[in-house]
Design a protein around this motif. Sequence first.
Motif, short mmCIF file in Angstrom:
data_model
loop_
_atom_site.label_atom_id
_atom_site.label_comp_id
_atom_site.label_asym_id
_atom_site.label_seq_id
_atom_site.Cartn_x
_atom_site.Cartn_y
_atom_site.Cartn_z
N THR A 38 43.91 6.59 -43.41
CA THR A 38 43.81 6.31 -41.79
C THR A 38 44.34 4.86 -41.60
O THR A 38 45.09 4.59 -40.55
CB THR A 38 42.49 6.46 -41.27
OG1 THR A 38 42.04 7.74 -41.70
CG2 THR A 38 42.25 6.16 -39.70
N LYS A 290 45.83 2.27 -27.01
CA LYS A 290 44.57 3.02 -26.66
C LYS A 290 44.46 4.41 -27.36
O LYS A 290 43.39 4.80 -27.86
CB LYS A 290 44.29 3.20 -25.29
CG LYS A 290 43.12 4.01 -24.80
CD LYS A 290 42.96 4.17 -23.44
CE LYS A 290 41.73 4.81 -22.91
NZ LYS A 290 41.49 4.97 -21.50
N ARG A 293 43.97 3.70 -31.13
CA ARG A 293 42.36 3.30 -31.35
C ARG A 293 41.62 4.51 -31.36
O ARG A 293 40.64 4.78 -32.08
CB ARG A 293 42.06 2.12 -30.54
CG ARG A 293 42.53 0.93 -30.37
CD ARG A 293 42.07 -0.08 -29.48
NE ARG A 293 42.70 -1.40 -29.87
CZ ARG A 293 42.54 -2.15 -28.99
NH1 ARG A 293 42.02 -2.05 -27.79
NH2 ARG A 293 43.10 -3.58 -29.08
N ALA A 294 41.67 5.31 -30.30
CA ALA A 294 41.13 6.85 -30.50
C ALA A 294 41.42 7.68 -31.74
O ALA A 294 40.40 8.07 -32.29
CB ALA A 294 41.63 7.45 -28.89
N ASP A 295 42.55 7.57 -32.06
CA ASP A 295 42.87 8.40 -33.39
C ASP A 295 42.25 7.60 -34.70
O ASP A 295 41.38 8.45 -35.56
CB ASP A 295 44.37 8.65 -33.55
CG ASP A 295 45.05 9.51 -32.59
OD1 ASP A 295 44.49 10.05 -32.07
OD2 ASP A 295 46.43 9.02 -32.61
N LEU A 296 42.39 6.17 -34.47
CA LEU A 296 41.59 5.49 -35.62
C LEU A 296 40.05 5.80 -35.67
O LEU A 296 39.50 6.08 -36.63
CB LEU A 296 41.68 4.06 -35.18
CG LEU A 296 41.32 2.95 -36.37
CD1 LEU A 296 41.64 3.32 -37.76
CD2 LEU A 296 41.43 1.59 -35.79
N ASN A 297 39.55 5.70 -34.41
CA ASN A 297 38.04 5.96 -34.50
C ASN A 297 37.64 7.51 -34.79
O ASN A 297 36.62 7.60 -35.62
CB ASN A 297 37.51 5.95 -32.98
CG ASN A 297 37.68 4.48 -32.41
OD1 ASN A 297 37.38 3.58 -33.25
ND2 ASN A 297 37.63 4.13 -31.15
N LYS A 298 38.41 8.20 -34.53
CA LYS A 298 38.14 9.82 -35.04
C LYS A 298 38.33 9.97 -36.70
O LYS A 298 37.17 10.45 -37.20
CB LYS A 298 39.18 10.79 -34.29
CG LYS A 298 39.06 10.96 -32.96
CD LYS A 298 40.13 11.88 -32.52
CE LYS A 298 39.91 12.12 -30.90
NZ LYS A 298 41.27 12.78 -30.31
N LEU A 300 38.03 7.59 -38.59
CA LEU A 300 37.13 6.49 -39.32
C LEU A 300 35.76 7.19 -39.36
O LEU A 300 34.89 7.00 -40.21
CB LEU A 300 37.00 5.03 -38.79
CG LEU A 300 38.32 4.32 -38.81
CD1 LEU A 300 38.22 2.79 -38.33
CD2 LEU A 300 38.51 3.91 -40.38
N PHE A 301 35.40 7.74 -38.25
CA PHE A 301 34.15 8.63 -38.31
C PHE A 301 34.01 9.60 -39.35
O PHE A 301 33.13 9.60 -40.10
CB PHE A 301 34.05 9.38 -36.76
CG PHE A 301 33.07 10.29 -36.70
CD1 PHE A 301 31.39 9.49 -36.59
CD2 PHE A 301 32.79 11.48 -36.88
CE1 PHE A 301 30.47 10.15 -36.59
CE2 PHE A 301 31.76 12.20 -36.83
CZ PHE A 301 30.58 11.56 -36.52
#
Length: 420
Positions: A38, A290, A293-298, A300-301
């Motif tokens: 990621t 943006k 970052r949304a893809d990154l958050n998914k 990383l979760f």
Amino acid sequence: MKLPDLISTGWTEIYSHKMRSFLSFFAIAIGIATFFYTLSVLSQRYRDINRSAEISGIGRIDVTTEHPLDMTQYNTLKEMLPDGTSLSFAPRSFYYEQFTYKNKKVGGFSYGGIMPTWKDSSFAYRLEGRFINWQDVANKNRVVLLTVYPNEKEKRELEEYVWNDENEPEKTIKMTELTSHVNLLNQQIIFNNETFTVIGLLHSLEAKKDPRFRQDREWSPRIYMPYTTFYDVQPGWREEYASAIRIITGNENTTRVAASAVTSFLRSQFGIDEKPQPEFFREKIKERIKDARADLNKMLFLGLIAMIAGGIGIMNVTMAVIFSRTKEIGVRRALGATRGDILAQFLVEAMLLGLCGSLAGMLLGYLAVLYMAADASQMTFSWWVVALSVLIALVTSFLFALYPAWQASKLRPVDALKYE
């Protein structure tokens, strides 16, 4: 015990129980692989966005109007903009036509008019020959630039249209086919019953190496001619052409001033009913960041869940190890080992498992990038991604092994020696 002794003891214990150790760091490896993949992909994505933003032009504004614009209007607007601003006009759409080269009809391209300042934004070509200059624009010179593509795959992927002559279809060929076999630089072509000289070839990059945003890429092979020439060769169509205005201020702080200037200019030229809608390129950049970052958050979760599972595995293994080595702990305490020594022993062993998991995870993540990334050839692996992956694994192992190691350090020598 000193750190080298702790590491040596930890490695011995890990090696002695290979299967248990493998199961312990496997979940850590999966989590780190997710993080590594990621972070690597998103890091490259951020670099691509920044590179695209840079080549697109700092302080870029795009405006369209339903009216054609001439050079007098160009000079008027140029004076209203901040100093150092690049201004370019072009037809809002590109149009299809044919040209003739040595009695061969050539199609499969679109054409339009540009200015020398057109290359100040999203110019990702290797120029062979020369570019259109202001003298060409002023004199309405019959000169053109042709786009040339690097390989057959790129040509096939472009949307090409060919108008075949029903009487002599064999004489109509695609422009990409012609330019792949013939260097047209300084050659003459017949376009709209007039002779044009090819003054330059624009060699396009492969799509996967093109830093431009998709909206700035051509969707068909193109011919570019001076802006004034474009209108001159089609005088009857002049009123049908809408115009695209592109402004590069070179400074994000002056974009609002430039947008206000172009709005005032268009209303003064075409009346108060003219309602231009300046598009600030930086807003599009923010949208892409943006989305990244949304893809990154998914991702990383998902990686966090895997790391928690790995941490729980290490905690369970550490507790099992302590349970099986209770008597050893008692002997060490009786021989003078402190609670800190016991605590450090099990923490170091757990962190060694985490280190093994991080190395295995980065290998898995690297393989995932090679086989899953859209373009692995353009990937670069930053040192901070590696460092962060190792740090995450070590911290996870430390935190989840802390409680059982603390419990082991609290065992009293007498109780531990009695344990069977």
